[in-house]
Each structure stands twice: as structure tokens, then as C-alpha cells.
Enzyme design. Structure first.
Site, PDB file in Angstrom:
ATOM      1  N   HIS A 195       0.844  -1.193   0.000  1.00 49.10           N
ATOM      2  CA  HIS A 195       0.000   0.000   0.000  1.00 49.10           C
ATOM      3  C   HIS A 195       0.878   1.242   0.000  1.00 49.10           C
ATOM      4  CE1 HIS A 195      -0.330   0.419   4.727  1.00 49.10           C
ATOM      5  NE2 HIS A 195       0.911   0.204   4.333  1.00 49.10           N
ATOM      6  N   CYS A 210       5.767   6.103   4.710  1.00 50.06           N
ATOM      7  CA  CYS A 210       4.629   5.374   4.130  1.00 50.06           C
ATOM      8  C   CYS A 210       4.051   6.095   2.916  1.00 50.06           C
ATOM      9  CB  CYS A 210       3.533   5.166   5.168  1.00 50.06           C
ATOM     10  SG  CYS A 210       4.102   4.232   6.584  1.00 50.06           S
ATOM     11  N   HIS A 247       4.941   0.105  -0.283  1.00 52.89           N
ATOM     12  CA  HIS A 247       5.697  -0.900   0.481  1.00 52.89           C
ATOM     13  C   HIS A 247       4.683  -1.941   0.944  1.00 52.89           C
ATOM     14  CE1 HIS A 247       3.958   1.756   3.468  1.00 52.89           C
ATOM     15  NE2 HIS A 247       3.961   0.705   4.267  1.00 52.89           N
ATOM     16  N   HIS A 295       3.257  -5.393   3.559  1.00 51.12           N
ATOM     17  CA  HIS A 295       3.159  -6.001   4.888  1.00 51.12           C
ATOM     18  C   HIS A 295       2.617  -7.424   4.757  1.00 51.12           C
ATOM     19  CE1 HIS A 295       3.712  -2.188   7.012  1.00 51.12           C
ATOM     20  NE2 HIS A 295       2.837  -1.647   6.184  1.00 51.12           N
ATOM     21  N   ASP A 298      -5.065 -10.537  -1.119  1.00 52.45           N
ATOM     22  CA  ASP A 298      -3.739 -11.159  -1.031  1.00 52.45           C
ATOM     23  C   ASP A 298      -2.916 -10.882  -2.295  1.00 52.45           C
ATOM     24  OD1 ASP A 298      -1.767 -12.689   0.227  1.00 52.45           O
ATOM     25  OD2 ASP A 298      -2.450 -14.526  -0.762  1.00 52.45           O
ATOM     26  N   HIS A 299      -1.645 -10.506  -2.087  1.00 50.78           N
ATOM     27  CA  HIS A 299      -0.733 -10.226  -3.196  1.00 50.78           C
ATOM     28  C   HIS A 299      -1.289  -9.158  -4.141  1.00 50.78           C
ATOM     29  CE1 HIS A 299       1.255 -13.636  -1.499  1.00 50.78           C
ATOM     30  NE2 HIS A 299       2.284 -13.468  -2.295  1.00 50.78           N
ATOM     31  N   GLU A 332      -0.555  -5.131  11.313  1.00 57.88           N
ATOM     32  CA  GLU A 332       0.243  -4.796  10.144  1.00 57.88           C
ATOM     33  C   GLU A 332       1.681  -5.273  10.328  1.00 57.88           C
ATOM     34  OE1 GLU A 332      -0.725  -0.968   7.612  1.00 57.88           O
ATOM     35  OE2 GLU A 332       0.651  -0.514   9.244  1.00 57.88           O
TER      36      GLU A 332
HETATM   37 ZN   LIG Z   1       2.477   0.252   5.617  1.00 58.39          ZN
END
Ligand SMILES: [Zn+2]
Ligand SMILES: [Zn+2]
Length: 331
Positions: free
Chosen positions: A191, A210, A216, A218, A256-257, A303
Site C-alpha cells: 500500500h 509510508c 511498500h 506487509h 492477497d498479493h 500490520e
Molecule cells: Zn504500511
């Protein structure tokens, strides 16, 4: 053994004479009389099988899947017992060795290395009032045995790291009528935190690293907690497989992904902070879970080991107070 009441509540607690560091004529010391919740963890291993004699083999297989297979399968259970009361003059709610003994005598010595279906009468399915030894039903059966002995405020029973049940002190009724069932799953996603109407500099002032332009990622841990009454025969709050399927279909599979900002439509216009992701997941799950007969209680989205967001779906959002079950365990 006798019922263990919080020691400061009993006449004998004051008849024991001065506590450590307290002279005979001194006033309260070591927090005497102030309330506190303590927890004690215990483990046991046991097997079970989900099989209702009134159903055909095909129906048992259809309803309970591999849990219906003979001769059963086992789990390493972890039980967390939370107890509350005022401190005595020794600075304790209860003497831990007495707590340990009560849990061993009433629970672990009776269940460890046993086939649950054949232990306690609650799980005798030849009786009309018998129910399957699910995590919910087992937790409630443990409650009925410990409640007369210990000042319970809550119980948590882990079947695995990804499935657990909480019961909370019900007030005036002797046994909690509802259980909280939690399942844990995970997904990986990227995100970027930035509001489109702001400059890069302004976004970095708000969101720090961020806000960097290419995002980046998680490995998110997602805990979904539902609540409801425990079925008198199946011992379940809801159909676990159906709940897991809902979370997979509505959250894990679409999230996901992905790069959340671009791949999940909701986050085209909403900054995908952990808080906003948790809220969106709660919104996605509330109605479908209600259709299974349970109610969505909480979504917890972790996260990283250092931050998590929790949404209590049943309460007005500005009045959110973590439920008492948070006293049971850390993390
Ligand atoms: Zn983040
Ligand atoms: Zn099982």
C-alpha cells in the site's frame, strides 16, 4: 476442594495477621482492597470427533468434513483463566498455587490425553442434551466446573494458533450464554499512504516513509471474532467452515498479493491505513456473517508486530471500548 473466593473478600484474610512490611497497626498496604485481574495459563492435549448419531454418515461428512472421520483427531489446547478481585494484604488476588490446583483438579487432570467425546456428560451424544465437544462447548463446560471454585472474569481456550474461543463473566447468570469465536488468517499486500489532493511533501509530513511513491508491503495478520449463542446440539456458534470461507472469499482472496490502492476499488478513494483496512473488512463481513446466524464482534488487523488496528463492529465507533476479554492475553 472448597470454593476459592478472592482472599481480601473473606473474613479470614484479615484474621491472618499483618502482611509483609505492614505493622499490626498500619493501614492498607500493597494495594489491599484494590481490584485486579490475574491470568493463569494451562495446557492439555485431547482428541475429539464430530459425529451426530441422528445423522447419516453422508450428512455427518457433509456437515463436519474431516472432523467427522473415525477415530477422531487431536489438539494441543491452551486455556487462559482470568480471575478478578481485590488484593489481599499480601498483594495478591488469589494464591496462585491454589489456582493451579483448582485448574488441574477440575480441568486438565480430567481432560489431558483423553477422548473428549467420552469424558464429560455434556459430550455424551446418546443423551438428548449432549453436544459435540467443539472449542465453544468445551470452553463452556470448563466454565461450569471452574466458576464455583474461582472468581472467573473470562476464559480463553485455544484449539490452535488460528482458532480460539472467549467466554466472559455474564453478570448475574451462572454460565455465559454466548461465546466469542475467533479465527486468524493472513494475507500479504502493498500500500501507499497518501491523499491525492496533497503534494508529495505534504503527504510525507503526514504519513512519513509510508507516503513514498511506489509503496511498500506487509504480511497482515487478520483476526475475525464473531459472537453468538452456542448451539445446543452441534456445540457451535456458527458453521466454522462457512465462516472461514467467507473470510477467504471476501477478504483474503481479493486482498492477497495486491497493491491495495490500485487493486481494491475501495482504496482508490480511501487511504489504506491499517484502520481503514480493518473498517473496510468489518463492512465487508458484517452482513454475510449475520446471515450465518452469528454476529461480527471484532476485526483486528495486525500490520507488523508493532502496530495493529481493531474495529468493534457491534458498538458505535466513537464509544469503542476494548472488551473485557482483552484482559485475558497480550497480543
Ligand atoms: Zn504500511
Ligand atoms: Zn478438532
Amino acid at each position: 476442594m472448597e470454593s476459592l473466593q478472592p482472599r481480601a473478600m473473606t473474613a479470614t484474610a484479615t484474621a491472618q495477621g499483618p502482611a509483609h512490611g505492614q505493622g499490626p497497626t498500619q493501614g492498607p498496604a500493597h494495594g489491599r482492597g484494590r481490584p485486579c485481574v490475574i491470568t493463569r495459563r494451562a495446557t492439555f492435549s485431547a482428541s475429539h470427533r464430530y459425529w451426530l448419531p441422528e445423522l447419516s454418515p453422508e450428512d455427518n461428512q457433509a456437515r463436519f468434513g474431516p472432523c467427522s472421520l473415525a477415530p477422531g483427531h487431536g489438539h494441543n489446547y491452551t486455556l487462559i483463566v482470568a480471575m478478578g478481585g481485590p488484593l489481599d494484604g499480601d498483594g495478591m488476588v488469589l494464591n496462585l498455587s491454589e489456582v493451579k490446583h483448582a485448574i488441574r483438579a477440575e480441568v486438565t487432570a480430567q481432560l489431558d490425553f483423553r477422548y473428549l467425546n467420552e469424558t464429560w456428560p455434556e459430550f455424551d451424544l446418546s443423551r438428548p442434551e449432549g453436544r459435540l465437544p467443539t472449542t465453544e462447548a468445551l470452553c463452556q463446560a470448563i466454565w461450569t466446573r471452574l466458576a464455583p471454585k474461582l472468581p472467573l472474569v473470562g476464559l480463553r481456550l485455544h484449539e490452535t494458533d488460528t482458532l480460539w474461543v472467549d467466554l466472559l463473566a455474564p453478570g448475574s447468570t451462572p454460565t455465559p450464554m454466548e461465546a466469542f469465536l475467533s479465527i486468524r488468517t493472513h494475507f500479504a499486500a502493498a500500500h501507499r499512504l497518501a491523499r491525492p489532493e496533497l503534494s508529495q511533501g505534504e503527504n510525507e509530513a503526514i504519513y512519513g516513509k509510508c507516503a513514498r511513491p511506489h509503496g511498500h508491503g506487509h504480511n497482515y495478520l487478520l483476526d475475525v471474532t464473531v459472537r453468538g449463542p452456542i448451539d445446543a446440539r452441534t456445540g457451535m456458534v456458527c458453521d466454522l467452515a462457512a465462516l472461514q470461507q467467507l473470510v477467504d472469499d471476501l477478504v483474503v482472496e481479493p486482498f492477497d498479493h495486491t497493491f491495495l490502492n490500485k487493486d481494491v476499488e475501495h482504496f482508490a478513494a480511501t487511504v489504506p491505513t491499517a484502520e481503514n483496512i480493518a473498517l473496510h473488512i468489518a463492512d465487508l463481513l458484517s452482513a454475510p456473517i449475520a446471515a450465518t446466524g452469528a454476529r461480527l464482534h471484532k476485526v483486528r488487523l495486525q500490520e507488523s508486530p508493532n502496530n495493529a488496528a481493531e474495529v468493534f463492529a457491534e458498538t458505535p465507533q466513537l464509544e469503542m471500548v476494548p472488551a473485557a476479554l482483552e484482559a485475558l492475553v497480550a497480543g
